[in-house]
Write an enzyme that holds these catalytic residues in place. Structure first.
Site: not given
Ligand code: SAH
Length: 464
Positions: A22, A44, A226, A249, A271, A302-304, A332-333, A384
């Site tokens: 098999e 075989s 996030p 970033d 940054k 990151g985020g928005d 956003t975070a 932050m």
């Molecule tokens: N533009 C991003 C924020 C940039 S400032 C947004 O909309 O989320 C960077 C800060 O965002 C970090 O210092 C932290 O406070 C927050 N942040 C970003 N990603 C995060 C995550 N996955 N978990 C928790 N905090 C986060």
């Protein structure tokens, strides 16, 4: 990755298999896809194998394998389903210099055979390093359903046309031609008139691209969310698919960068909060320099991008250079973090507003209307806020905020290493120090987690 995927040239080479049951049958069915010479050793053999030998699809030796039988072979499969015999044949093959696979014995195999989606010459190989064959099968089924059966034909016709396409300048114009062929014009021509029409379409399309003007550059300011790739918007994915250059970033996770078009150039403009990095002017210049060549640039944040994203500086620079742009919002975070603690940002009867604050700005720790924030029931999402924690704590207490106001810090929201720290204004700074938070973290003032996933710090354990 313990196994690195490659595609091995086997055309005309020998692939030897020992076994007649098999396991041998299953491997042989797969091996017939390869344009190789297949040789089987089996005292075989199953009737299917003798039939295949009669049809000339393989060479059958009705005996056990012996030293020298695998000389010059590219691959060897030990498929006797008998540990001792497999070890014996594998040793022979290894001595003969063939790569060895022992069926159902990952540890002693030099290579493994992936699950295959076959649209020759397009081949998708799926492997799980033996961890989850069920998963490999279900991914294969997904891909089988998603990749049109005509894909192989399109690729074959496209390959024959590659030489002709060399009249287009290398780079973007050529890539756009192929993208248009594989994703728009090719499939349409195939549906309408089969191979003949596809050939005609290739020529028409080439004429079109030969006379085409280069596109203008464009910048999309895209929110990456996030960190969890599933929290990307469909628009963000599309922008990544179409990007020539992605300037991202530090917050953007590798999983998300993986989704960028393979040919795209990835540039980290990361940054650090306080550390050395590219200056804003350098980033602006980078964006403009790439768009000037006609590139589709994704500025991935990151985020928005509209939340503490230094978006306006970049938009002003891009606009001053006369470059078209648009924004793709992201999660956003604060949204990801509040979801992860099972709360909502505003709550009927509790808080009718929630503020978005930064812990520090260009001048250092940021000042806010501490007096109004210190009133009972206020909620703020502090970005932050790690280094500013002691400062914020001091200002709020000074303005009369209750020391037992809940404060929740969410580190790495939406990511596998997410952590939740539930504390109070009183012990915020000391708990943050103790928690040793290294990832991005969002601080919620006035919110406690609803979910039971909070890690309760030492100072709060008596309250738990
Ligand atoms: N533009 C991003 C924020 C940039 S400032 C947004 O909309 O989320 C960077 C800060 O965002 C970090 O210092 C932290 O406070 C927050 N942040 C970003 N990603 C995060 C995550 N996955 N978990 C928790 N905090 C986060």
């Amino acid at each position: 990755m313990k196994h690195f995927p490659i595609f091995l040239a086997v055309e005309g080479r020998r692939i030897v298999l020992s076994g007649g049951g098999e396991a041998a049958l299953a491997k042989l069915r797969l091996l017939f896809k390869a344009e190789a010479q297949i040789i089987v050793f089996a005292p075989s053999p199953a009737p299917e194998i003798t039939n295949w030998a009669d049809e000339g699809r393989l060479t059958l030796h009705r005996r056990a394998m012996a030293p020298g039988d695998t000389a010059g072979a590219a691959l060897f499969y030990a498929a006797d389903e008998d540990d001792a015999e497999d070890a014996r044949t594998a040793a022979i093959a290894r001595a003969d210099g063939a790569l060895v696979n022992i069926v159902d014995n990952l540890g002693d195999s030099q290579f493994i055979t992936p699950a295959i989606v076959d649209r020759d010459p397009v081949t998708v190989a799926i492997g799980t390093e033996g961890a989850a064959p069920v998963l490999a099968r279900s991914i294969k089924a997904d891909l089988e359903a998603r990749l049109p059966a005509t894909l192989g034909t399109l690729a074959r016709l496209g390959k024959a046309f590659r030489k002709a396409v060399e009249v287009l300048p290398m780079g973007r114009r050529r890539r756009d031609f192929w993208a248009d062929y594989y994703f728009n014009e090719g499939p349409r021509a195939m549906d309408e008139g089969g191979e003949e029409q596809v050939n005609g379409t290739l020529q028409t399309l080439l004429n079109k691209y030969e006379t085409a003007q280069d596109r203008d550059g464009h910048v999309a300011f895209v929110g990456a969310g996030p960190g969890d790739p599933e929290l990307l918007t469909l628009k963000a994915r599309k922008a990544l698919d179409a990007a020539d250059v992605v300037i991202h970033d530090r917050l953007v996770t590798p999983e998300i960068l993986e989704l960028a078009r393979r040919e795209a150039t990835l540039i980290n403009a990361g940054k650090e909060g306080f550390g050395p990095s590219m200056t804003q002017d350098e980033i602006n210049a980078l964006i403009i320099q790439h768009t000037a060549t006609g590139a589709q640039v994704v500025r991935l944040k990151g985020g928005d991008p509209t939340v503490f994203g230094r978006l306006d500086e970049e938009i002003e620079a891009v606009e001053a250079a006369g470059i078209a742009w648009h924004i793709v919002p992201g999660i956003t975070a604060a949204s990801a973090s509040v979801a992860s603690i099972g709360q909502s940002l505003t709550q009927r009867g509790h808080n009718a507003s929630a503020r978005i604050l930064t812990g520090h700005d260009m001048k250092g720790f940021a000042d806010h209307d501490w007096q109004s924030l210190a009133r009972p029931g206020e909620v703020a999402a502090i970005y932050m806020g790690k280094r500013a924690a002691r400062f914020i704590q001091g200002r709020l207490i000074m303005h009369g905020a209750a020391r037992n106001t809940p404060v929740t810090v969410i580190e790495n929201a939406s990511r596998p290493d997410q952590r939740v720290l539930a504390t109070t204004l009183d012990t915020l700074a000391q708990d943050l120090d103790a928690a040793d938070i290294t990832g991005p973290a969002l601080t919620f003032y006035g919110l406690r987690p609803r979910a039971a996933q909070a890690q309760i710090p030492q100072s709060q354990q008596e309250l738990a």
